[in-house]
Design a protein around this motif. Structure first.
Motif, PDB file in Angstrom:
ATOM      1  N   LEU A  38       0.846  -1.191   0.000  1.00 41.88           N
ATOM      2  CA  LEU A  38       0.000   0.000   0.000  1.00 41.88           C
ATOM      3  C   LEU A  38       0.887   1.248   0.000  1.00 41.88           C
ATOM      4  O   LEU A  38       1.977   1.246   0.569  1.00 41.88           O
ATOM      5  CB  LEU A  38      -0.923   0.007   1.224  1.00 41.88           C
ATOM      6  CG  LEU A  38      -1.877  -1.183   1.341  1.00 41.88           C
ATOM      7  CD1 LEU A  38      -2.654  -1.102   2.663  1.00 41.88           C
ATOM      8  CD2 LEU A  38      -2.842  -1.234   0.159  1.00 41.88           C
ATOM      9  N   TRP A  39       0.358   2.292  -0.627  1.00 39.52           N
ATOM     10  CA  TRP A  39       1.139   3.533  -0.721  1.00 39.52           C
ATOM     11  C   TRP A  39       0.792   4.460   0.442  1.00 39.52           C
ATOM     12  O   TRP A  39      -0.386   4.611   0.797  1.00 39.52           O
ATOM     13  CB  TRP A  39       0.824   4.241  -2.035  1.00 39.52           C
ATOM     14  CG  TRP A  39       1.645   3.771  -3.200  1.00 39.52           C
ATOM     15  CD1 TRP A  39       2.713   4.423  -3.750  1.00 39.52           C
ATOM     16  CD2 TRP A  39       1.481   2.580  -3.977  1.00 39.52           C
ATOM     17  NE1 TRP A  39       3.218   3.703  -4.818  1.00 39.52           N
ATOM     18  CE2 TRP A  39       2.477   2.572  -4.973  1.00 39.52           C
ATOM     19  CE3 TRP A  39       0.592   1.503  -3.922  1.00 39.52           C
ATOM     20  CZ2 TRP A  39       2.604   1.550  -5.907  1.00 39.52           C
ATOM     21  CZ3 TRP A  39       0.711   0.483  -4.845  1.00 39.52           C
ATOM     22  CH2 TRP A  39       1.713   0.504  -5.825  1.00 39.52           C
ATOM     23  N   ARG A  40       1.781   5.063   1.020  1.00 35.31           N
ATOM     24  CA  ARG A  40       1.591   6.091   2.064  1.00 35.31           C
ATOM     25  C   ARG A  40       2.683   7.137   1.888  1.00 35.31           C
ATOM     26  O   ARG A  40       3.836   6.796   1.619  1.00 35.31           O
ATOM     27  CB  ARG A  40       1.703   5.501   3.472  1.00 35.31           C
ATOM     28  CG  ARG A  40       0.655   4.458   3.825  1.00 35.31           C
ATOM     29  CD  ARG A  40       0.955   3.828   5.193  1.00 35.31           C
ATOM     30  NE  ARG A  40       0.052   2.722   5.497  1.00 35.31           N
ATOM     31  CZ  ARG A  40       0.210   1.475   5.060  1.00 35.31           C
ATOM     32  NH1 ARG A  40       1.271   1.163   4.288  1.00 35.31           N
ATOM     33  NH2 ARG A  40      -0.657   0.532   5.369  1.00 35.31           N
ATOM     34  N   PHE A  41       2.318   8.386   2.027  1.00 29.55           N
ATOM     35  CA  PHE A  41       3.313   9.455   1.915  1.00 29.55           C
ATOM     36  C   PHE A  41       3.258  10.320   3.175  1.00 29.55           C
ATOM     37  O   PHE A  41       2.528  11.307   3.233  1.00 29.55           O
ATOM     38  CB  PHE A  41       3.055  10.303   0.664  1.00 29.55           C
ATOM     39  CG  PHE A  41       3.238   9.548  -0.624  1.00 29.55           C
ATOM     40  CD1 PHE A  41       4.514   9.248  -1.092  1.00 29.55           C
ATOM     41  CD2 PHE A  41       2.133   9.128  -1.364  1.00 29.55           C
ATOM     42  CE1 PHE A  41       4.688   8.545  -2.287  1.00 29.55           C
ATOM     43  CE2 PHE A  41       2.303   8.430  -2.550  1.00 29.55           C
ATOM     44  CZ  PHE A  41       3.577   8.135  -3.015  1.00 29.55           C
ATOM     45  N   ARG A  67       5.332  12.372   4.323  1.00 29.44           N
ATOM     46  CA  ARG A  67       5.720  13.753   4.014  1.00 29.44           C
ATOM     47  C   ARG A  67       4.974  14.187   2.767  1.00 29.44           C
ATOM     48  O   ARG A  67       5.192  13.653   1.682  1.00 29.44           O
ATOM     49  CB  ARG A  67       7.235  13.853   3.794  1.00 29.44           C
ATOM     50  CG  ARG A  67       8.011  13.794   5.108  1.00 29.44           C
ATOM     51  CD  ARG A  67       9.413  14.299   4.933  1.00 29.44           C
ATOM     52  NE  ARG A  67      10.188  13.386   4.102  1.00 29.44           N
ATOM     53  CZ  ARG A  67      11.433  12.991   4.392  1.00 29.44           C
ATOM     54  NH1 ARG A  67      12.038  13.450   5.472  1.00 29.44           N
ATOM     55  NH2 ARG A  67      12.071  12.179   3.591  1.00 29.44           N
TER      56      ARG A  67
END
Lengths: 189, 551
Positions: free
Chosen positions: A163-166, A168
């Motif tokens: 899964l993608w998480r950003f 910042r």
């Protein structure tokens, strides 16, 4: 749309590859590569998996690919006749066209006034998607395998769980004045 | 074999128009059945995946028409599952719009002031919050800084997003995996189910016919993987029907019903609006972003188009009621994932041909992380018209999921084109200033104009000639049929419409309750917000005394 071409899937593939390569061009896969014109550095739609995507039943056009190739070759032959171009008979007519002429054919087929526009736009959309989204693969696998389109876009990889998480994501400062008529809810009055 | 069933109230569609009405009617005591053509997808099934067949193709409907393509939801929760959750209220001047008709498009009973209590009910229920600069993504910040540099204002957009849960993954068009986006799956729909409403996914309504005391709704059952395949059909009889299938589908259902229902109002399937929508893509020069705007973060100056949560910043300088109609618009920073967001983007400054494919486009794609998409919402001319309905559904489906060909025709008038040109010029003026970026609008040559906010194809109004619904959302000449989705909105809103569609649905409920009571249904009005909060209900209650409970 169940028409069987005399040459079958193998015969249609170079023509469809040449179409996809016109949409997102790439470097030749080898010295004998005729379908890919070599009009741009780096891998293009063909290397990105355009044929695999077009052949997925999910697209709804997989059963029509023989007809697509036959029609594209017919348009190429007509274009060559109009332009007085001699075509190498050892490859399908669309493959025999130089890149600029392939581009001219695709432009004509996807122009707003062309009666077959819808069909060709569809083929162009899927050719594009093979490069831009790798829609024939799980995106996590495409990223892991260095899919050329996602690499070209600089598509960032996911976390370990796929899964993608950003964390910042923000400059975290006020960067403009808000509109003077902004109300307490954040909308305009 | 045709399955037969009945309910007090049958709701077609589970987006804002369906979920909100179903919740209140179920909470008020009615037996409510909701039919949804798409699947019911749970949070842990919302994939971060572009593979065909993953959630983003399951829950979307992309219908290509002549001159206009429509992107809409196709799942339980409808548009709320796929939307970006930007939730501004409509500025007051929009309610005074006249369009090309020479008279007010909205019913006299609706103004920003009279709609405010209904907005408040929705805001409390989802909820919607005002975001601040700490919530604004790099892309939103870049747009804000460019606006400020050009002497414009820019606002963090109000949104239905739980900031503590949001990971800024930018996959929200595939459904929110983290339950940060406050879709209807988290509020109205579970509350409706708790009150006994029944949701039946993969049930596509085809037409309505009459019964002695109401209507019969005819549906087909859609295969869960290949939406071109149907598996059985059935009917449900109901005293009241609420149509909320979306502005691209509601008029088609009614058109297909005309033979059995009798003459429909002339405005059914006409006056469609694409909310005046148009897109521009800017490709930024990272050095200029740093030098001119002074922006930088640990990953660079910008180079972060992938990061975020859809639109975060919106520029409202041109939402000025003193400007001429058709020249007022919002510019909003937006994210579209690759595919949707890349194919129609044209090569900035190429001048030559082709503009959307070929070697130069490939070079443009290599700079994708420096892209910024700007979304225009302007005032179009309600010029969309639906042709004869397809055999089933709202389109002839091409792919197993998502892609179809519909009957909508949209030929933009000079008014609409003038608004788009003004917006394009404004985007260029802001973003190309001092060499920040190069900008080009998306091409309309491939799939026509492109809207994610279809509206007005079966609209409310005071004039029977140009509005299919009265100001209570009831279909003229067909008592007991109500329409509460985006098709009921009279015209382009100049902002994201979901909040207004929802507020209008809240406002329509007391009238539907009254109609149901008149048909012998034991139902009342007065439910709190789905989580039990009551402050907005208290504010709205005085408004409904004349509409419910008196008879």
């Amino acid at each position: 749309m169940e028409t069987e071409s005399p040459t079958g899937a193998a015969g249609r593939t170079p023509t469809l590859e040449a179409f996809a390569d016109t949409i997102v061009p790439g470097e030749k896969r080898g010295p004998d590569d005729r379908a890919v014109a070599g009009a741009a550095p780096g891998p293009g739609a063909v290397a990105a998996g355009a044929i695999a995507l077009l052949e997925m039943p999910a697209t709804g056009i997989a059963d029509a690919l023989d007809d697509y190739a036959a029609a594209l070759d017919r348009h190429a032959r007509e274009h060559a006749d109009r332009r007085g171009l001699d075509l190498d008979g050892s490859v399908p007519p669309f493959v025999a066209l130089p890149f600029a002429e392939r581009t001219a054919v695709v432009r004509a087929l996807t122009a707003p006034d062309h009666p077959e526009k819808d069909l060709w736009v569809l083929l162009a959309l899927f050719s594009n998607m093979a490069f831009d989204t790798a829609a024939h693969m799980h995106t996590t696998e495409a990223v892991e395998q260095g899919h050329p389109g996602l690499v070209a876009l600089g598509f960032a990889p996911p976390d370990d769980d796929g899964l993608w998480r950003f964390p910042r994501f923000s400059y975290r400062r006020e960067l403009a004045s808000v509109h003077p008529d902004t109300d307490a809810t954040g909308s305009l009055t | 074999m045709t399955a037969r069933d009945s309910a007090d109230i049958l709701v077609v569609g589970t987006g804002f128009g369906g979920a909100i009405t179903a919740y209140h009617l179920a909470a008020g005591g009615a037996k409510v059945v909701m039919l949804e053509r798409g699947p019911w997808v749970a949070s842990d099934e919302f994939d971060h995946d572009f593979l065909l067949g993953s959630s983003y193709t399951r829950i979307f409907d992309f219908v290509v028409g002549d001159g206009m393509s429509v992107l809409g939801g196709n799942c339980v929760g409808g548009g709320s599952v796929v939307y970006f959750a930007a939730m501004p209220r409509v500025p007051g001047f929009v309610f005074e719009r006249r369009g090309s008709l020479g008279r007010r498009m909205w019913p006299a009973s609706i103004t920003r002031d009279t709609l405010e209590p209904w907005y408040d009910r929705v805001a409390e229920s989802l909820p919607i919050t005002r975001q601040d600069w700490n919530d604004v993504t790099y892309s939103g910040g870049l747009f804000a800084a460019a606006c400020a540099h050009a002497g414009r204002t820019a606002n963090p957009a109000p949104a239905a997003i739980d900031r503590d849960r949001c990971t800024n993954c930018n996959w929200m068009m595939s459904g929110c995996r983290f339950d940060a986006k406050r879709s209807l799956l988290l509020n109205y729909l579970p509350a409706a189910v708790a009150h006994g409403a029944e949701i039946r996914p993969l049930h596509e309504v085809q037409r309505l016919s009459r019964t002695p005391d109401g209507y019969r709704v005819h549906y087909t059952h859609i295969d869960g993987d290949d939406y071109r395949v149907t598996a059985g059909e059935g009917t449900i009889d109901a005293k009241i029907v609420v149509l909320a299938a979306g502005a691209g589908a509601t008029p088609v259902i009614l058109q297909r019903s005309a033979a059995e229902l009798g003459t429909l109002p002339p405005a059914v399937g006409r006056y469609f609006s694409g909310n005046g929508e148009r897109l521009n893509t800017a490709v930024f020069d990272e050095d200029r972003v740093r030098e001119v705007l002074g922006l930088h973060h640990p990953g660079g100056a910008y180079a972060a188009s992938q990061v975020g949560k859809g639109p975060c910043v919106t520029s409202w300088d041109r939402l000025d009621g003193t400007l001429p109609e058709f020249e007022r618009f919002t510019l909003e920073q937006l994210y579209f994932p690759p595919g949707f967001g890349t194919i129609l983007a044209q090569i900035p400054g190429a001048g030559g041909e082709p503009t959307w494919f070929g070697p130069e486009k490939k070079e443009m794609l290599r700079r994708w992380q420096s892209w910024l998409t700007i979304f225009t919402m302007s005032e179009d001319d309600n010029e969309g018209v639906f042709g004869p309905p397809p055999p089933t559904g709202n389109a002839v489906r091409i792919s197993q999921q998502m892609l179809g060909r519909g009957s909508l025709r949209y030929d933009p008038t000079p008014n609409t084109l003038r608004g788009w040109a003004a917006a394009d010029a404004e985007v260029k003026d802001i973003l190309e200033r001092d060499g920040l970026a190069t900008v080009e609008p998306w091409t309309n040559d491939l799939v026509g104009a492109y809207t994610v906010h279809p509206l007005a194809s079966c609209r409310i109004g005071d004039d029977p000639a140009t509005s299919a619904l009265d100001d209570r959302h009831e279909l003229r000449g067909h008592p007991g049929i109500f329409v509460t989705d985006g098709s009921a909105v009279p015209g382009a809103l100049t902002v994201n419409p979901a909040f207004t569609i929802a507020a209008l649905a809240e406002r329509a409920v007391p009238g539907i309750v009254r109609a149901a009571q008149d048909h012998g249904v034991a139902v009342g009005y007065g439910a709190p917000a789905p989580d039990g909060v009551t402050s907005a209900r208290r504010a709205a209650t005085p408004l409904v005394r004349d509409m419910v409970g008196g008879g």
